[in-house]
Design a protein around this motif. Structure first.
Motif, mmCIF file in Angstrom:
data_model
loop_
_atom_site.group_PDB
_atom_site.id
_atom_site.type_symbol
_atom_site.label_atom_id
_atom_site.label_comp_id
_atom_site.label_asym_id
_atom_site.label_seq_id
_atom_site.Cartn_x
_atom_site.Cartn_y
_atom_site.Cartn_z
ATOM 1 N N ASN A 1 -33.577 -42.174 -0.494
ATOM 2 C CA ASN A 1 -32.673 -41.355 -1.310
ATOM 3 C C ASN A 1 -31.988 -40.239 -0.520
ATOM 4 O O ASN A 1 -31.612 -39.215 -1.089
ATOM 5 C CB ASN A 1 -33.398 -40.781 -2.532
ATOM 6 N N THR A 2 -31.840 -40.415 0.773
ATOM 7 C CA THR A 2 -31.141 -39.457 1.627
ATOM 8 C C THR A 2 -30.037 -40.213 2.361
ATOM 9 O O THR A 2 -30.293 -41.240 2.991
ATOM 10 C CB THR A 2 -32.114 -38.822 2.648
ATOM 11 N N ILE A 3 -28.817 -39.698 2.290
ATOM 12 C CA ILE A 3 -27.667 -40.380 2.886
ATOM 13 C C ILE A 3 -27.735 -40.286 4.412
ATOM 14 O O ILE A 3 -28.013 -39.222 4.978
ATOM 15 C CB ILE A 3 -26.352 -39.784 2.343
ATOM 16 N N HIS A 4 -27.473 -41.425 5.054
ATOM 17 C CA HIS A 4 -27.502 -41.519 6.517
ATOM 18 C C HIS A 4 -26.686 -42.740 6.947
ATOM 19 O O HIS A 4 -26.218 -43.501 6.106
ATOM 20 C CB HIS A 4 -28.950 -41.646 7.017
ATOM 21 N N HIS A 5 -26.520 -42.913 8.244
ATOM 22 C CA HIS A 5 -25.908 -44.137 8.765
ATOM 23 C C HIS A 5 -26.505 -44.445 10.138
ATOM 24 O O HIS A 5 -27.223 -43.631 10.710
ATOM 25 C CB HIS A 5 -24.372 -44.051 8.799
ATOM 26 N N GLY A 6 -26.219 -45.650 10.631
ATOM 27 C CA GLY A 6 -26.748 -46.069 11.922
ATOM 28 C C GLY A 6 -25.642 -46.514 12.846
ATOM 29 O O GLY A 6 -24.576 -46.939 12.397
ATOM 30 N N GLU A 7 -25.918 -46.394 14.149
ATOM 31 C CA GLU A 7 -24.944 -46.798 15.163
ATOM 32 C C GLU A 7 -25.654 -47.521 16.298
ATOM 33 O O GLU A 7 -26.734 -47.098 16.717
ATOM 34 C CB GLU A 7 -24.227 -45.579 15.761
ATOM 35 N N ASN A 8 -25.027 -48.568 16.789
ATOM 36 C CA ASN A 8 -25.487 -49.218 18.010
ATOM 37 C C ASN A 8 -24.606 -48.693 19.130
ATOM 38 O O ASN A 8 -23.499 -49.170 19.334
ATOM 39 C CB ASN A 8 -25.390 -50.736 17.903
ATOM 40 N N ARG A 9 -25.089 -47.710 19.861
ATOM 41 C CA ARG A 9 -24.332 -47.102 20.962
ATOM 42 C C ARG A 9 -24.577 -47.829 22.289
ATOM 43 O O ARG A 9 -24.046 -47.430 23.311
ATOM 44 C CB ARG A 9 -24.711 -45.634 21.092
ATOM 45 N N GLY A 10 -25.393 -48.868 22.240
ATOM 46 C CA GLY A 10 -25.751 -49.597 23.450
ATOM 47 C C GLY A 10 -24.766 -50.697 23.799
ATOM 48 O O GLY A 10 -23.711 -50.832 23.192
ATOM 49 N N THR A 11 -25.165 -51.503 24.790
ATOM 50 C CA THR A 11 -24.301 -52.578 25.289
ATOM 51 C C THR A 11 -24.754 -53.958 24.845
ATOM 52 O O THR A 11 -24.090 -54.944 25.142
ATOM 53 C CB THR A 11 -24.272 -52.548 26.834
ATOM 54 N N ARG B 1 -43.864 -54.060 -11.448
ATOM 55 C CA ARG B 1 -44.105 -55.180 -10.532
ATOM 56 C C ARG B 1 -43.290 -55.014 -9.256
ATOM 57 O O ARG B 1 -42.077 -54.875 -9.295
ATOM 58 C CB ARG B 1 -43.733 -56.488 -11.205
ATOM 59 N N PRO B 2 -43.939 -55.033 -8.077
ATOM 60 C CA PRO B 2 -43.200 -54.877 -6.823
ATOM 61 C C PRO B 2 -42.488 -56.156 -6.397
ATOM 62 O O PRO B 2 -42.852 -57.260 -6.799
ATOM 63 C CB PRO B 2 -44.302 -54.527 -5.823
ATOM 64 N N GLU B 3 -41.467 -55.976 -5.617
ATOM 65 C CA GLU B 3 -40.794 -57.086 -4.954
ATOM 66 C C GLU B 3 -40.695 -56.700 -3.474
ATOM 67 O O GLU B 3 -40.051 -55.703 -3.125
ATOM 68 C CB GLU B 3 -39.400 -57.294 -5.547
ATOM 69 N N LEU B 4 -41.366 -57.457 -2.626
ATOM 70 C CA LEU B 4 -41.334 -57.193 -1.201
ATOM 71 C C LEU B 4 -40.199 -57.996 -0.584
ATOM 72 O O LEU B 4 -40.030 -59.176 -0.873
ATOM 73 C CB LEU B 4 -42.665 -57.584 -0.552
ATOM 74 N N VAL B 5 -39.422 -57.337 0.272
ATOM 75 C CA VAL B 5 -38.266 -57.979 0.875
ATOM 76 C C VAL B 5 -38.304 -57.728 2.380
ATOM 77 O O VAL B 5 -38.525 -56.590 2.812
ATOM 78 C CB VAL B 5 -36.940 -57.410 0.298
ATOM 79 N N ALA B 6 -38.098 -58.777 3.172
ATOM 80 C CA ALA B 6 -37.981 -58.653 4.622
ATOM 81 C C ALA B 6 -36.587 -59.109 5.016
ATOM 82 O O ALA B 6 -36.111 -60.150 4.561
ATOM 83 C CB ALA B 6 -39.042 -59.507 5.312
ATOM 84 N N VAL B 7 -35.912 -58.325 5.857
ATOM 85 C CA VAL B 7 -34.543 -58.625 6.259
ATOM 86 C C VAL B 7 -34.415 -58.483 7.773
ATOM 87 O O VAL B 7 -34.898 -57.503 8.349
ATOM 88 C CB VAL B 7 -33.531 -57.670 5.574
ATOM 89 N N LYS B 8 -33.742 -59.451 8.387
ATOM 90 C CA LYS B 8 -33.407 -59.359 9.811
ATOM 91 C C LYS B 8 -31.955 -58.913 9.912
ATOM 92 O O LYS B 8 -31.062 -59.536 9.337
ATOM 93 C CB LYS B 8 -33.578 -60.715 10.496
ATOM 94 N N TYR B 9 -31.718 -57.826 10.632
ATOM 95 C CA TYR B 9 -30.364 -57.320 10.863
ATOM 96 C C TYR B 9 -30.000 -57.509 12.337
ATOM 97 O O TYR B 9 -30.832 -57.294 13.214
ATOM 98 C CB TYR B 9 -30.276 -55.822 10.548
ATOM 99 N N VAL B 10 -28.760 -57.881 12.584
ATOM 100 C CA VAL B 10 -28.229 -57.960 13.945
ATOM 101 C C VAL B 10 -26.959 -57.119 13.970
ATOM 102 O O VAL B 10 -26.005 -57.400 13.236
ATOM 103 C CB VAL B 10 -27.932 -59.417 14.361
ATOM 104 N N PHE B 11 -26.973 -56.053 14.778
ATOM 105 C CA PHE B 11 -25.826 -55.163 14.891
ATOM 106 C C PHE B 11 -25.190 -55.338 16.258
ATOM 107 O O PHE B 11 -25.817 -55.054 17.275
ATOM 108 C CB PHE B 11 -26.249 -53.689 14.759
ATOM 109 N N PRO B 12 -23.935 -55.795 16.314
ATOM 110 C CA PRO B 12 -23.261 -55.939 17.606
ATOM 111 C C PRO B 12 -23.147 -54.590 18.334
ATOM 112 O O PRO B 12 -23.159 -53.523 17.697
ATOM 113 C CB PRO B 12 -21.873 -56.460 17.231
ATOM 114 N N ALA B 13 -23.019 -54.646 19.642
ATOM 115 C CA ALA B 13 -22.816 -53.437 20.437
ATOM 116 C C ALA B 13 -21.589 -52.692 19.911
ATOM 117 O O ALA B 13 -20.571 -53.292 19.579
ATOM 118 C CB ALA B 13 -22.639 -53.795 21.902
ATOM 119 N N GLY B 14 -21.715 -51.372 19.787
ATOM 120 C CA GLY B 14 -20.612 -50.549 19.306
ATOM 121 C C GLY B 14 -20.476 -50.475 17.796
ATOM 122 O O GLY B 14 -19.675 -49.701 17.286
#
Length: 153
Positions: free
Chosen positions: A116-126, A59-72
């Motif tokens: 299943n692949t390791i990664h990360h994210g960055e907000n390099r903007g302003t 049985r699937p479970e659908l999930v929606a998420v809003k993310y807010v990443f501050p500058a930097g």
């Protein structure tokens, strides 16, 4: 009597015609907007070109998420055990794979995350990044697994 009916018909008919013309003119000035659609992405691969896994069993479970990443802001290393994709609605997000491969997601773009692949994210903007993500998961399956043992540079 007949002339009175004819006169009444002409007056009423003119009023209806004039009103109808005014409504038609108003519609020309303010046309009804139709629904528009634009396919942002259709793929069976994540952003790094790797084929997505088969759907989970059960049985699937659908999930929606809003993310807010501050500058930097930098997110720690993590992986997703489930398929997910999203739309970046503000800012610019850089996703970095453990192999050093990078993907910059711009405002208005869709992105399919690695599974299943390791990664990360960055907000390099302003300005803050606002990202809506959609996950195809199952009950009690985490959306992301953190890897704090891997230091951020």
């Amino acid at each position: 009597m007949k002339s009175w009916v004819l006169a009444a018909t002409l007056v009423c008919g003119t009023a209806v015609f004039t009103t109808g013309c005014r409504e038609a003119k108003a519609n020309e000035d303010n046309p009804v907007q139709s629904v528009k659609s634009e396919e942002l992405i259709r793929t069976s691969q994540s952003w790094d070109g790797v084929e997505l896994p088969d759907y989970l069993e059960g049985r699937p479970e659908l999930v929606a998420v809003k993310y807010v990443f501050p500058a930097g802001q930098k997110l720690g290393w993590h992986h997703h055990p489930v398929m997910n994709y999203g739309v970046l609605v503000q800012g610019e997000l850089t996703i970095i794979g453990q192999d050093g491969k990078e993907k910059v997601v711009h405002e208005g773009e869709a992105v399919v995350e690695m599974v299943n692949t390791i990664h990360h994210g960055e907000n390099r903007g302003t300005k803050p990044v606002i990202l809506y993500m959609f996950y195809l998961s199952q009950k009690d399956v985490p959306l992301a697994v953190q890897h704090p043992e891997i230091p951020l540079e």
